[in-house]
Design a protein around this motif. Structure first.
Motif, mmCIF file in Angstrom:
data_model
loop_
_atom_site.group_PDB
_atom_site.id
_atom_site.type_symbol
_atom_site.label_atom_id
_atom_site.label_comp_id
_atom_site.label_asym_id
_atom_site.label_seq_id
_atom_site.Cartn_x
_atom_site.Cartn_y
_atom_site.Cartn_z
ATOM 1 N N ALA A 64 0.337 -3.085 -2.399
ATOM 2 C CA ALA A 64 0.918 -2.279 -3.474
ATOM 3 C C ALA A 64 -0.018 -1.176 -3.947
ATOM 4 C CB ALA A 64 1.304 -3.173 -4.652
ATOM 5 N N ASP A 65 -1.289 -1.242 -3.588
ATOM 6 C CA ASP A 65 -2.258 -0.227 -3.996
ATOM 7 C C ASP A 65 -2.214 0.923 -2.990
ATOM 8 O OD1 ASP A 65 -4.305 1.274 -4.975
ATOM 9 O OD2 ASP A 65 -5.849 -0.283 -4.832
ATOM 10 N N ILE A 66 -1.270 1.828 -3.189
ATOM 11 C CA ILE A 66 -1.045 2.886 -2.196
ATOM 12 C C ILE A 66 -2.181 3.896 -2.155
ATOM 13 C CG2 ILE A 66 1.456 2.615 -2.297
ATOM 14 C CD1 ILE A 66 1.592 5.140 -4.007
ATOM 15 N N ASP A 67 -2.982 3.944 -3.193
ATOM 16 C CA ASP A 67 -4.073 4.926 -3.231
ATOM 17 C C ASP A 67 -5.188 4.621 -2.233
ATOM 18 O OD1 ASP A 67 -2.835 6.404 -5.246
ATOM 19 O OD2 ASP A 67 -3.770 5.223 -6.844
ATOM 20 N N VAL A 68 -5.253 3.389 -1.762
ATOM 21 C CA VAL A 68 -6.325 3.023 -0.821
ATOM 22 C C VAL A 68 -5.834 2.983 0.620
ATOM 23 C CG1 VAL A 68 -7.497 1.688 -2.615
ATOM 24 C CG2 VAL A 68 -5.975 0.509 -1.016
ATOM 25 N N ALA A 69 -4.574 3.348 0.852
ATOM 26 C CA ALA A 69 -3.993 3.213 2.190
ATOM 27 C C ALA A 69 -4.805 3.950 3.252
ATOM 28 C CB ALA A 69 -2.546 3.707 2.190
ATOM 29 N N LYS A 70 -5.169 5.193 3.001
ATOM 30 C CA LYS A 70 -5.889 5.979 4.015
ATOM 31 C C LYS A 70 -7.268 5.393 4.302
ATOM 32 C CE LYS A 70 -3.494 10.369 3.309
ATOM 33 N NZ LYS A 70 -3.643 11.809 2.920
ATOM 34 N N SER A 71 -7.975 4.981 3.265
ATOM 35 C CA SER A 71 -9.310 4.415 3.485
ATOM 36 C C SER A 71 -9.227 3.076 4.204
ATOM 37 C CB SER A 71 -10.057 4.264 2.158
ATOM 38 O OG SER A 71 -9.408 3.340 1.308
ATOM 39 N N LYS A 72 -8.186 2.298 3.913
ATOM 40 C CA LYS A 72 -8.016 1.009 4.586
ATOM 41 C C LYS A 72 -7.668 1.210 6.061
ATOM 42 C CE LYS A 72 -8.778 -1.973 1.264
ATOM 43 N NZ LYS A 72 -9.838 -3.013 1.350
ATOM 44 N N VAL A 73 -6.910 2.253 6.365
ATOM 45 C CA VAL A 73 -6.592 2.557 7.764
ATOM 46 C C VAL A 73 -7.863 2.934 8.517
ATOM 47 C CG1 VAL A 73 -5.446 4.221 9.288
ATOM 48 C CG2 VAL A 73 -4.188 3.179 7.402
ATOM 49 N N LEU A 115 7.252 0.903 -0.955
ATOM 50 C CA LEU A 115 6.268 1.982 -1.050
ATOM 51 C C LEU A 115 4.928 1.616 -0.414
ATOM 52 C CD1 LEU A 115 7.003 3.320 -4.641
ATOM 53 C CD2 LEU A 115 7.498 4.457 -2.467
ATOM 54 N N GLY A 116 4.469 0.384 -0.590
ATOM 55 C CA GLY A 116 3.210 -0.031 0.019
ATOM 56 C C GLY A 116 3.272 0.012 1.537
ATOM 57 N N THR A 117 4.390 -0.450 2.077
ATOM 58 C CA THR A 117 4.593 -0.432 3.532
ATOM 59 C C THR A 117 4.685 0.999 4.048
ATOM 60 O OG1 THR A 117 5.656 -2.595 3.573
ATOM 61 C CG2 THR A 117 6.204 -1.095 5.363
ATOM 62 N N VAL A 118 5.402 1.839 3.337
ATOM 63 C CA VAL A 118 5.544 3.238 3.742
ATOM 64 C C VAL A 118 4.196 3.962 3.685
ATOM 65 C CG1 VAL A 118 6.517 5.473 3.030
ATOM 66 C CG2 VAL A 118 7.984 3.453 3.170
ATOM 67 N N ALA A 119 3.436 3.741 2.603
ATOM 68 C CA ALA A 119 2.140 4.408 2.459
ATOM 69 C C ALA A 119 1.190 4.026 3.589
ATOM 70 C CB ALA A 119 1.518 4.054 1.110
ATOM 71 N N LEU A 120 1.152 2.739 3.926
ATOM 72 C CA LEU A 120 0.266 2.286 5.000
ATOM 73 C C LEU A 120 0.709 2.855 6.343
ATOM 74 C CD1 LEU A 120 -2.241 0.426 5.227
ATOM 75 C CD2 LEU A 120 -0.691 -1.372 6.004
ATOM 76 N N SER A 121 2.011 2.864 6.585
ATOM 77 C CA SER A 121 2.536 3.382 7.849
ATOM 78 C C SER A 121 2.269 4.874 7.995
ATOM 79 C CB SER A 121 4.037 3.089 7.951
ATOM 80 O OG SER A 121 4.277 1.696 7.928
ATOM 81 N N LYS A 122 2.440 5.626 6.906
ATOM 82 C CA LYS A 122 2.171 7.064 6.958
ATOM 83 C C LYS A 122 0.689 7.334 7.203
ATOM 84 C CE LYS A 122 4.437 9.955 4.344
ATOM 85 N NZ LYS A 122 5.091 10.678 3.225
ATOM 86 N N ALA A 123 -0.164 6.451 6.698
ATOM 87 C CA ALA A 123 -1.603 6.611 6.919
ATOM 88 C C ALA A 123 -1.995 6.290 8.362
ATOM 89 C CB ALA A 123 -2.381 5.732 5.944
#
Length: 264
Positions: A64-73, A115-123
């Motif tokens: 749910a923390d979409i702000d960290v998606a790019k760094s986690k990827v 939204l969490g799934t979408v954010a991670l997938s977009k990243a």
């Protein structure tokens, strides 16, 4: 037909249920696995139960923390140098009537399940495009294909996943990217116990339908089959999966059937 053996796979929601079962099944196929969830200790337990621990990397993640998606990827890619498959399995269910459900619960269901799934997938998407291949596997639900009382926010989030990932497939098939939507029915996991009530608290008890569902292990096997066959969608369960076809051809009949079943 795509062989999944030896591939690098990132699994979210891997600390229990379907995600845990997928981890064990893919470990047996000598896959390199990045396993994610919020509960670090449970991830450590899952890793310790694997045959090839050196091929398992833990990445703590709150979907749910979409702000960290790019760094986690970026962190996930650094584990083994690439990602071949992203299995979007993290999610939470619901058991409450619309009239009794606080809007904050609907928001949480969307934040976690959509939204969490979408954010991670977009990243992850630029990494797949750069490599000229990649496979998004998103665990939706039969509730993403039709509705059921006590699951309004959950159904809404799962329906949304289908809209987004169908378009992602259309836009990026040319880039060698595949999308598979997995629609489980009743699976014998803790999904009902963890489901949110109208106040946002966990239900904390199971239901008969979930307890009588197929095992997470069997579900994992069916998911792997669907991935290897590059299916667009896969319906997994017992007789409840046929409701998808009833909905398509006889929507009023399905409406009556669902209302006559105890779905709590």
């Amino acid at each position: 037909m795509t062989k999944i053996d030896g591939k690098t796979i990132w699994i979210t929601g891997a600390s229990s249920g379907i995600g845990e079962a997928l981890t064990y099944a893919l470990d047996k196929k000598n896959c390199k696995l990045i396993i994610s969830a919020r509960r670090l200790q449970e991830l450590k337990r899952v890793k310790a139960n694997c045959l090839n621990e050196n091929n398992i990397s833990i990445l703590e993640l709150d979907i749910a923390d979409i702000d960290v998606a790019k760094s986690k990827v970026n962190e996930a890619i650094s584990k083994f140098g690439q990602i071949d498959f992203l299995i979007n399995n993290a999610g939470i269910s619901q058991r409450s009537l619309i009239i009794d459900t606080d809007i904050a619960v609907d928001k949480k269901l969307m934040d976690v399940n959509y939204l969490g799934t979408v954010a991670l997938s977009k990243a992850v998407l630029p990494h797949f495009i750069k490599g000229g291949s990649g496979h998004f596997v998103t665990v939706s639900s039969l509730m993403g294909k039709f509705g059921s009382p006590y699951r309004s926010g959950y159904c809404g989030a799962k329906h949304a996943l289908h809209g987004f990932f169908d378009v992602l497939r259309m836009e990026h098939e040319k880039d060698g990217i595949a999308v598979t939507l997995i629609c489980p029915g009743f699976i014998n996991t803790n999904v009902a116990k963890n489901a949110l009530t109208g106040s946002g608290n966990a239900q904390e008890h199971n239901d008969t339908a979930t307890e009588n569902g197929i095992s997470a292990e069997l579900c994992a096997k069916e998911i792997i089959k669907a991935i290897e066959r590059r299916k667009y969608e896969a319906y997994i369960g017992r007789k409840e999966k046929f409701a998808v076809y009833v909905k398509r051809f006889f929507p009023k009949l399905l409406h009556r059937l669902v209302l006559n079943i105890d779905v709590r």
